[in-house]
Design a protein around this motif. Structure first.
Motif, PDB file in Angstrom:
ATOM      1  N   MET A 128       0.824  -1.207   0.000  1.00 44.21           N
ATOM      2  CA  MET A 128       0.000   0.000   0.000  1.00 44.21           C
ATOM      3  C   MET A 128       0.861   1.262   0.000  1.00 44.21           C
ATOM      4  SD  MET A 128      -3.336  -0.879   2.388  1.00 44.21           S
ATOM      5  CE  MET A 128      -2.413  -1.265   3.871  1.00 44.21           C
ATOM      6  N   LEU A 129       1.990   1.206   0.691  1.00 46.69           N
ATOM      7  CA  LEU A 129       2.866   2.373   0.723  1.00 46.69           C
ATOM      8  C   LEU A 129       3.568   2.586  -0.611  1.00 46.69           C
ATOM      9  CD1 LEU A 129       4.478   2.045   4.277  1.00 46.69           C
ATOM     10  CD2 LEU A 129       2.625   3.555   3.547  1.00 46.69           C
ATOM     11  N   ILE A 130       3.820   1.518  -1.363  1.00 49.75           N
ATOM     12  CA  ILE A 130       4.428   1.668  -2.690  1.00 49.75           C
ATOM     13  C   ILE A 130       3.440   2.288  -3.654  1.00 49.75           C
ATOM     14  CG2 ILE A 130       5.346   0.415  -4.687  1.00 49.75           C
ATOM     15  CD1 ILE A 130       6.507  -1.616  -2.715  1.00 49.75           C
ATOM     16  N   GLY A 131       2.221   1.763  -3.714  1.00 50.40           N
ATOM     17  CA  GLY A 131       1.176   2.359  -4.545  1.00 50.40           C
ATOM     18  C   GLY A 131       1.308   2.047  -6.022  1.00 50.40           C
ATOM     19  N   GLY A 137       0.180   6.264  -2.840  1.00 47.25           N
ATOM     20  CA  GLY A 137       1.467   5.724  -2.425  1.00 47.25           C
ATOM     21  C   GLY A 137       2.637   6.588  -2.866  1.00 47.25           C
ATOM     22  N   ILE A 138       3.852   6.122  -2.552  1.00 48.34           N
ATOM     23  CA  ILE A 138       5.036   6.876  -2.965  1.00 48.34           C
ATOM     24  C   ILE A 138       5.302   6.707  -4.459  1.00 48.34           C
ATOM     25  CG2 ILE A 138       6.076   6.677  -0.686  1.00 48.34           C
ATOM     26  CD1 ILE A 138       7.944   4.538  -1.860  1.00 48.34           C
ATOM     27  N   LYS A 139       4.618   5.768  -5.093  1.00 49.04           N
ATOM     28  CA  LYS A 139       4.658   5.460  -6.528  1.00 49.04           C
ATOM     29  C   LYS A 139       5.742   4.410  -6.830  1.00 49.04           C
ATOM     30  CE  LYS A 139       1.387   8.394  -7.482  1.00 49.04           C
ATOM     31  NZ  LYS A 139       1.133   8.978  -6.165  1.00 49.04           N
ATOM     32  N   VAL A 140       5.440   3.597  -7.828  1.00 45.91           N
ATOM     33  CA  VAL A 140       6.315   2.497  -8.230  1.00 45.91           C
ATOM     34  C   VAL A 140       7.665   3.013  -8.705  1.00 45.91           C
ATOM     35  CG1 VAL A 140       6.605   0.611  -9.882  1.00 45.91           C
ATOM     36  CG2 VAL A 140       4.386   0.975  -8.801  1.00 45.91           C
ATOM     37  N   THR A 141       7.669   4.093  -9.504  1.00 41.81           N
ATOM     38  CA  THR A 141       8.928   4.625 -10.024  1.00 41.81           C
ATOM     39  C   THR A 141       9.835   5.104  -8.894  1.00 41.81           C
ATOM     40  OG1 THR A 141       7.726   6.698 -10.387  1.00 41.81           O
ATOM     41  CG2 THR A 141       8.047   5.269 -12.297  1.00 41.81           C
TER      42      THR A 141
END
Length: 449
Positions: A305-308, A317-321
């Motif tokens: 969830m935090l990655i998003g 989230g903080i976004k995958v990239t």
């Protein structure tokens, strides 16, 4: 003449305010408007408090999906329509929607509008913004209309044609915008093994969460060799995270009698694992009891969830990239590399510093949120941490703790949801603001690690 002078004066003053702060104020205004609409007597089947209305409006505009009451039972069709509109505006972006309206009316957007649009879409420049907006409109219309029509195959036989059509449209909007709201009391648990739901809903939130920039790049560049570095990193990260989340969920929950253990066949267990594994990073739908998960699975879900999802998307989230660049920077450090690169392209120091800042602030917000809620509530630590991570990642999954929040707890979750949605806009603005130091200091030595 007086009106024109006042308009020019107001425009000049607005230009002095940072665009992210203006956008944050617009989102806050939309939340207040949504709360007022939810308080209308014909929006609900029973009276709700201002706290209920404000929490629901915030959850909708930030496309989170956390709810303090049963949406299907408490909201009327008008209330559900208001909820769907708030989800659409929050997921699409207020400036994107405004540009679409102005374009439809044949009115110019102007340089100020383009500046706000650039910040709303998290872009570094204003080049080809109009083309990106057109791409967004086409993707949204195609995905949501197609999704609603296909979902009718599952919902109409159960609910009837007209009710099935509305429920299909609502879930299509909610899924594409990664909101996670459902009109069913138990979420999508009743459709856990329905093949249509397990294909359409994930397809909608994966496309909506991968990012409009990636979709535009894929549509324009037929060869993957011509894709931008952003697109390649986003697709690589997604290709790794989806099998990881699905496989890990299946491995951890395979014999859990509260989740996968209730299904007899391996095929049904894999179907539920697929849905719950891919929805965790941002969408917030559930086809199993989240409250029955093992603690190990809960920790897995918190990290996901935090990655998003992806930047310039409906995901949080903080976004995958950001996550991928952070991993690449860590690997480069241990290899003693002085330059960060991927797919034959270098990644500048400024981007790495931005990743560090985004990650640090995100961890700080989550830590403070968990601390304050733990100090003010008697709930289990894992449930509190899960709730905060879900709010910050604008996911919407809950272990049933949302309804147990006090007024202070609700206010905290509202603030965290808002920061999770618009906080990166403000942070990105200040990170992008360059300042030239007037004084240079001699370099010092710090022992780290």
């Amino acid at each position: 003449m007086v009106w024109r002078t006042l308009s020019r004066t107001l425009a000049r003053r607005l230009l002095r305010v940072s665009p992210p702060l203006i956008l944050a104020a617009l989102y806050a205004g939309l939340i207040l408007l949504g709360a007022l609409l939810f308080k209308l007597p014909f929006a609900t089947t029973q009276p709700i408090t201002w706290s209920d209305a404000l929490f629901t409006a915030t959850s909708a505009v930030t496309v989170t999906g956390l709810a303090v009451f049963d949406v299907g039972a408490v909201l009327t069709h008008f209330g559900e329509f208001v909820l769907a509109v708030l989800i659409q505006l929050g997921g699409l972006g207020l400036m994107t929607f405004a540009v679409l309206v102005l374009a439809a009316l044949g009115l110019p957007v102007g340089i100020t509008g383009h500046i706000y649009l650039r910040e709303d879409l998290n872009q570094n420049s204003m080049h080809q913004l109009s083309a990106l907006v057109r791409t967004i409109l086409k993707v949204v219309l195609f995905c949501e209309v197609t999704g609603a029509l296909v979902l009718m195959l599952s919902f109409a036989p159960v609910l009837g044609f007209w009710e099935g059509l509305w429920v299909s449209a609502f879930h299509s909007i909610s899924a594409f915008n990664n909101a996670g709201f459902s009109t069913f009391s138990d979420g999508l648990v009743g459709f856990a093994t329905d093949p249509v739901v397990n294909l359409v809903i994930p397809a909608l939130f994966i496309v909506g969460g991968i990012g409009y920039v990636v979709l535009q790049d894929i549509a324009r560049q037929r060869s993957h060799h011509s894709w931008s570095l952003h697109t390649k990193i986003m697709l690589l990260g997604t290709a790794i995270l989806i099998p990881w989340s699905v496989g890990s969920f299946a491995l951890l929950e395979w014999t859990n009698p509260g989740t996968l253990g209730i299904f007899d066949s391996a095929g049904e267990k894999l179907m539920v694992s697929w849905f719950q594994g891919v929805t965790t990073r941002t969408a917030g739908f559930n086809t199993t009891d989240i409250g029955a998960l093992h603690d190990s699975t809960v920790m897995l879900f918190i990290s996901l969830m935090l990655i998003g999802g992806g930047p310039t998307s409906t995901a949080g989230g903080i976004k995958v990239t950001t996550f991928v660049v952070m991993i690449l920077a860590t690997i480069a450090f241990f290899r003693r590399q002085t330059q960060l690169h991927a797919f034959g392209r270098s990644i500048g120091l400024e981007q790495v510093l931005k990743v560090m800042a985004l990650t640090s602030i995100s961890v700080l917000v989550v830590f403070v949120g968990v601390f304050l809620l733990t100090a003010s509530h008697d709930g289990h630590f894992v449930d509190v941490a899960f709730e905060v991570a879900s709010a910050f990642g604008t996911v919407g999954l809950s272990r049933g703790y949302t309804t147990e929040l006090t007024e202070f707890g609700r206010a905290m979750i509202i603030a965290i949801m808002f920061l999770g949605r618009v906080g990166p806009l403000t942070l990105g603005f200040f990170l992008a603001t360059r300042t030239t130091p007037r004084v240079r200091y001699p370099e010092g030595q710090i022992h780290l690690g």
